[in-house]
Design a protein around this motif. Structure first.
Motif, mmCIF file in Angstrom:
data_model
loop_
_atom_site.group_PDB
_atom_site.id
_atom_site.type_symbol
_atom_site.label_atom_id
_atom_site.label_comp_id
_atom_site.label_asym_id
_atom_site.label_seq_id
_atom_site.Cartn_x
_atom_site.Cartn_y
_atom_site.Cartn_z
ATOM 1 N N UNK A 126 -5.710 -9.102 -42.682
ATOM 2 C CA UNK A 126 -6.115 -10.113 -43.007
ATOM 3 C C UNK A 126 -5.837 -10.835 -43.647
ATOM 4 N N UNK A 127 -5.019 -9.851 -44.585
ATOM 5 C CA UNK A 127 -3.991 -11.009 -45.896
ATOM 6 C C UNK A 127 -3.000 -12.303 -45.239
ATOM 7 N N UNK A 128 -2.897 -11.990 -43.906
ATOM 8 C CA UNK A 128 -1.839 -12.741 -42.961
ATOM 9 C C UNK A 128 -2.955 -13.913 -42.609
ATOM 10 N N UNK A 129 -3.412 -13.346 -42.615
ATOM 11 C CA UNK A 129 -4.431 -14.181 -41.871
ATOM 12 C C UNK A 129 -5.008 -15.196 -42.774
ATOM 13 N N UNK A 130 -5.640 -14.698 -43.287
ATOM 14 C CA UNK A 130 -6.171 -14.884 -45.124
ATOM 15 C C UNK A 130 -5.128 -16.402 -45.191
ATOM 16 N N UNK A 131 -3.649 -15.874 -45.176
ATOM 17 C CA UNK A 131 -2.625 -17.009 -46.320
ATOM 18 C C UNK A 131 -1.470 -17.386 -44.868
ATOM 19 N N UNK A 132 -2.035 -17.702 -43.289
ATOM 20 C CA UNK A 132 -0.942 -18.268 -42.687
ATOM 21 C C UNK A 132 -2.165 -18.982 -41.897
ATOM 22 N N UNK A 133 -3.505 -18.340 -40.992
ATOM 23 C CA UNK A 133 -3.912 -18.426 -39.690
ATOM 24 C C UNK A 133 -5.056 -19.221 -40.147
ATOM 25 N N UNK A 134 -5.679 -19.124 -41.470
ATOM 26 C CA UNK A 134 -7.285 -19.659 -40.928
ATOM 27 C C UNK A 134 -7.067 -21.346 -41.941
ATOM 28 N N UNK A 135 -6.446 -22.013 -42.305
ATOM 29 C CA UNK A 135 -6.164 -23.044 -42.324
ATOM 30 C C UNK A 135 -6.398 -24.039 -40.790
ATOM 31 N N UNK A 136 -6.127 -23.321 -39.959
ATOM 32 C CA UNK A 136 -6.318 -23.843 -38.778
ATOM 33 C C UNK A 136 -7.005 -23.294 -38.066
ATOM 34 N N UNK A 163 -11.827 -10.292 -49.663
ATOM 35 C CA UNK A 163 -11.795 -9.774 -50.470
ATOM 36 C C UNK A 163 -11.153 -8.524 -50.509
ATOM 37 N N UNK A 164 -11.043 -7.623 -49.606
ATOM 38 C CA UNK A 164 -10.538 -6.179 -50.047
ATOM 39 C C UNK A 164 -9.333 -6.752 -49.609
ATOM 40 N N UNK A 165 -8.600 -7.880 -48.935
ATOM 41 C CA UNK A 165 -7.551 -7.660 -48.876
ATOM 42 C C UNK A 165 -6.694 -8.898 -49.912
ATOM 43 N N UNK A 166 -7.390 -9.423 -50.555
ATOM 44 C CA UNK A 166 -7.482 -10.029 -51.961
ATOM 45 C C UNK A 166 -5.843 -9.427 -52.237
ATOM 46 N N UNK A 167 -6.003 -8.535 -52.750
ATOM 47 C CA UNK A 167 -4.905 -7.797 -53.910
ATOM 48 C C UNK A 167 -2.903 -8.076 -53.357
ATOM 49 N N UNK A 168 -3.129 -8.234 -51.698
ATOM 50 C CA UNK A 168 -1.673 -8.119 -51.214
ATOM 51 C C UNK A 168 -1.919 -9.620 -50.533
ATOM 52 N N UNK A 169 -0.411 -10.099 -50.883
ATOM 53 C CA UNK A 169 -0.003 -11.232 -50.616
ATOM 54 C C UNK A 169 1.316 -11.113 -49.095
ATOM 55 N N UNK A 170 0.682 -12.125 -48.436
ATOM 56 C CA UNK A 170 1.817 -11.759 -46.714
ATOM 57 C C UNK A 170 2.601 -12.735 -46.580
ATOM 58 N N UNK A 171 4.330 -12.172 -47.275
ATOM 59 C CA UNK A 171 4.938 -13.412 -47.686
ATOM 60 C C UNK A 171 5.781 -13.934 -46.548
ATOM 61 N N UNK A 172 6.378 -15.298 -46.624
ATOM 62 C CA UNK A 172 7.334 -15.074 -45.269
ATOM 63 C C UNK A 172 8.961 -14.693 -46.214
ATOM 64 N N UNK A 173 9.652 -14.181 -44.690
ATOM 65 C CA UNK A 173 11.031 -13.931 -45.253
ATOM 66 C C UNK A 173 11.761 -15.307 -46.667
#
Length: 295
Positions: free
Chosen positions: A75-85, A167-177
């Motif tokens: 969910x954190x990765x989807x929020x940071x990298x997928x929902x935009x598109x 909201x549950x994933x909010x504290x988690x970042x999904x950072x790239x390399x």
């Protein structure tokens, strides 16, 4: 038989000539405001679907992708990298997603159209000429499976449930390399470099070409073994292994110096137009070894 062969050859020549005139005349509208014609769209869609199915057929699907902790990470990765598109249940995509052509489809029904291994393959390798990026060198393999597993379960989430998952994933970042080397630390950060292991074995040269492409080096440089734009923004890198100095003469040629230049060009030469592309140490070493072989 001669007549049949001659007729087929003539038809093929005429078809090629007609295609050449069509392309050279600029008759096909490539603007993103009009989209593809229906036949072209269907052809691209079928080509993409069959290509993904063929290449993802042997991918093993880990059952752990549905575990609660992994879903939270997805969910954190989807929020940071997928929902935009792609948007989400009850959430519209951003303007960049609305403006692409072909339009990035919503993923709430992805599990009805794709197998889990196919969603993973698309996330990892991207799709040419669609705006879908390849995340292979950006995210760890664990994160690739986490976000793919979350997409598989997206259809089960109502808009309130989707908001709760975010909201549950909010504290988690999904950072790239690239982001991890900017100072991230702790249990929730991604690994220092994304997993370099591909679905099928590649030699080091193939991995280096992948890294050079994925870090957009070929956008400015002409690089042996890579197909890219006819650009002269940066110097061509053919014959780099024969040079005695690099970085505009500021560094002696060699793997260590080239890695330094690739990773921190502004630190070596603040006047250089070459930007910091966020290249990891491992990827820079791959690039340097490959480029220094070019004689």
């Amino acid at each position: 038989m001669k007549t049949v062969l001659l007729t087929l050859l003539t038809a093929a020549v005429l078809a090629l000539a007609g295609t050449g005139l069509f392309v050279w005349g600029g008759w096909y509208d490539t603007s993103a405001t009009t989209g593809h014609t229906a036949p072209v769209y269907r052809l691209l869609e079928v080509t993409m679907r069959r290509a993904v199915q063929a290449r993802a057929a042997d991918v093993a699907e880990p059952a752990s992708r549905f575990e609660p902790a992994v879903q939270r990470r997805g969910a954190a990765c989807y929020r940071d990298h997928c929902v935009q598109c792609h948007g989400g249940p009850g959430v519209a995509q951003l303007d960049i997603g609305k403006s692409l052509q072909p339009l990035p489809g919503p993923l709430v029904d992805a599990a009805r159209r794709w197998r889990g291994r196919e969603i993973y393959w698309i996330t990892r390798h991207g799709i040419k000429m669609s705006g879908m990026p390849a995340w292979e060198l950006r995210l760890s393999d664990a994160d690739l499976w986490a976000v793919s597993g979350f997409v598989e379960r997206l259809a089960e989430l109502s808009p309130p449930a989707y908001r709760a998952a975010m909201e549950d994933a909010q504290p988690l970042p999904c950072l790239t390399a690239s982001a991890t080397q900017a100072g991230c630390a702790g249990a929730h950060c991604a690994p220092p470099t994304a997993d370099l292991q591909p679905l099928q074995p590649r030699d080091l040269d193939a991995q280096a070409r992948l890294a050079l492409h994925q870090y957009a080096c070929s956008a400015c440089h002409r690089i042996p073994g890579l197909v890219g734009p006819e650009t002269d923004v940066g110097p061509p890198l053919h014959g780099l292994g024969r040079r005695e100095r690099i970085a505009g003469g500021r560094l002696p040629a060699g793997e260590e110096a080239l890695v330094r230049w690739i990773r921190d060009p502004q630190g070596v030469d603040p006047s250089s137009a070459m930007p910091d592309m966020g290249v990891t140490e491992a990827h820079a070493q791959l690039m340097a070894r490959y480029l220094l072989q070019q004689r």
